[in-house]
Design a protein around this motif. Structure first.
Motif, PDB file in Angstrom:
ATOM      1  N   GLY A   1     -41.923  39.802   4.071  1.00 32.69           N
ATOM      2  CA  GLY A   1     -40.724  40.293   4.685  1.00 32.69           C
ATOM      3  C   GLY A   1     -40.307  41.558   4.339  1.00 32.69           C
TER       4      GLY A   1
ATOM      5  N   GLN B   1     -35.556  36.370   7.161  1.00 33.16           N
ATOM      6  CA  GLN B   1     -35.599  35.532   6.214  1.00 33.16           C
ATOM      7  C   GLN B   1     -35.419  34.335   6.154  1.00 33.16           C
ATOM      8  OE1 GLN B   1     -37.008  36.716   3.056  1.00 33.16           O
ATOM      9  NE2 GLN B   1     -36.828  34.571   2.188  1.00 33.16           N
TER      10      GLN B   1
ATOM     11  N   CYS C   1     -38.754  31.326   5.867  1.00 28.71           N
ATOM     12  CA  CYS C   1     -38.530  30.235   5.076  1.00 28.71           C
ATOM     13  C   CYS C   1     -38.838  28.906   5.914  1.00 28.71           C
ATOM     14  CB  CYS C   1     -36.987  30.065   4.333  1.00 28.71           C
ATOM     15  SG  CYS C   1     -36.759  31.337   3.260  1.00 28.71           S
TER      16      CYS C   1
ATOM     17  N   CYS D   1     -40.609  30.128   0.450  1.00 28.29           N
ATOM     18  CA  CYS D   1     -39.004  29.845  -0.126  1.00 28.29           C
ATOM     19  C   CYS D   1     -39.201  28.621  -1.235  1.00 28.29           C
ATOM     20  CB  CYS D   1     -38.157  29.917   0.996  1.00 28.29           C
ATOM     21  SG  CYS D   1     -37.929  31.290   1.781  1.00 28.29           S
TER      22      CYS D   1
END
Length: 320
Positions: A221, A264, A268, A274
């Motif tokens: 990212g 984000q 995840c 994550c």
């Protein structure tokens, strides 16, 4: 080069479509046995067609958590939630006797896919093991499979190039953005040349097969400035090479890396970045999303007349 992103509304719509396809895949995995038995009773199935899957850890269906839980007794059958598995479930609805040959090798690069060896296979088993000696490679095995079953390999998927990029990002550049940007053009050219060689060989061996190339997403990212733009540029190279042999291209970047605040949470949701393992590989939902993208190309990517030699889908669905 700047990349023009779609609006958030369009991105959410695309994600919704892929997730709907993912839910359909789950439903099909439950409903398939009864439907397949009914169809087989009404219409005897001719010689079994085959779906040939090539690529790296994504084709294999790898996750670091699963590897750790199995080690050292790695069993490829335990890796059964990848995009190849999910896409294969749909194809099996159309042809219950479909043979799925998954040559995917974790860690494979464009170079090793062509020339070998598959380093993972030196220690652990693949879904479709093949000779690991000198001169063996994933591409060589794929061509052997096609030659041994002439006219039956109707669908080929491939994902490759991510480990070439990681060699630059993690290996040579240690995540340094300027170094990555400077080295990217040479890596892109190398991936494009090798992908052209791979697809050209597959097309020559199975000219009537529908080939679908799965592109790259950016698991890092915004942690790597300009990473999405560079990933998009590599995907454009790969899409152009695919088009040169009539193959379709499935682009996961807009789904896995929507712009702004959505990125984000989506990373995840669809990858294991994550988790404590910080694993770039997809979650089961992420793999289902990749399968949905491949399925969308399979259904809508080619005119109906070009789908005629495939799996019979053209009788019930038309190209838009």
């Amino acid at each position: 080069m700047a990349v023009r992103f779609r609006s958030n509304h369009s991105l959410l719509g695309g994600l919704a479509l892929v997730l709907v396809l993912a839910s359909v895949l789950l439903y099909m995995s439950i409903a398939a046995p009864a439907r397949a038995a009914s169809r087989a009773a009404l219409h005897p199935v001719p010689a079994a067609p085959a779906y040939l899957a090539l690529g790296d850890s994504l084709a294999f269906g790898y996750s670091q958590a699963k590897f750790n839980s199995l080690f050292p007794n790695e069993n490829p059958a335990a890796y059964n939630t990848g995009y190849v598995d999910d896409f294969g479930k749909v194809l099996k609805l159309l042809r219950p006797r479909l043979q799925i040959v998954n040559d995917g090798c974790p860690g494979e690069t464009t170079d090793s896919l062509i020339s070998g060896p598959c380093a993972y296979q030196l220690s652990f088993s693949l879904h479709h093991p093949y000779a690991a000696g000198p001169g063996s490679s994933q591409l060589a095995d794929a061509l052997t499979v096609i030659a041994a079953h002439p006219g039956t390999v109707n669908v080929i998927t491939i994902d490759i190039g991510a480990n070439d990029a990681l060699g630059l990002i993690e290996g040579a550049c240690k995540f340094e953005p300027a170094c990555i940007a400077n080295g990217a053009p040479a890596v892109f050219a190398h991936v494009g040349a090798n992908l052209g060689q791979i697809l050209g060989a597959l097309h020559a061996a199975a000219p009537n097969a529908q080939m679908i190339v799965l592109g790259l997403y950016n698991p890092f990212g915004s942690k790597i400035p300009g990473g999405n733009e560079l990933t998009a540029a590599l995907n454009r190279v790969m899409a152009g090479v695919a088009a040169g042999v009539g193959a379709r291209f499935a682009d996961p970047l807009p789904i896995f890396n929507p712009p702004g605040a959505l990125e984000q949470p989506t990373i995840c949701l669809l990858t294991n970045m994550c988790t404590p393992l910080v694993d770039i590989h997809p979650t089961d939902l992420g793999y289902a999303a990749l399968a949905g993208l491949v399925l969308r190309q399979f259904v809508f990517g080619l005119p109906a007349v070009q789908r005629a030699p495939l799996l019979g889908l053209e009788s019930g669905l038309g190209a838009p």
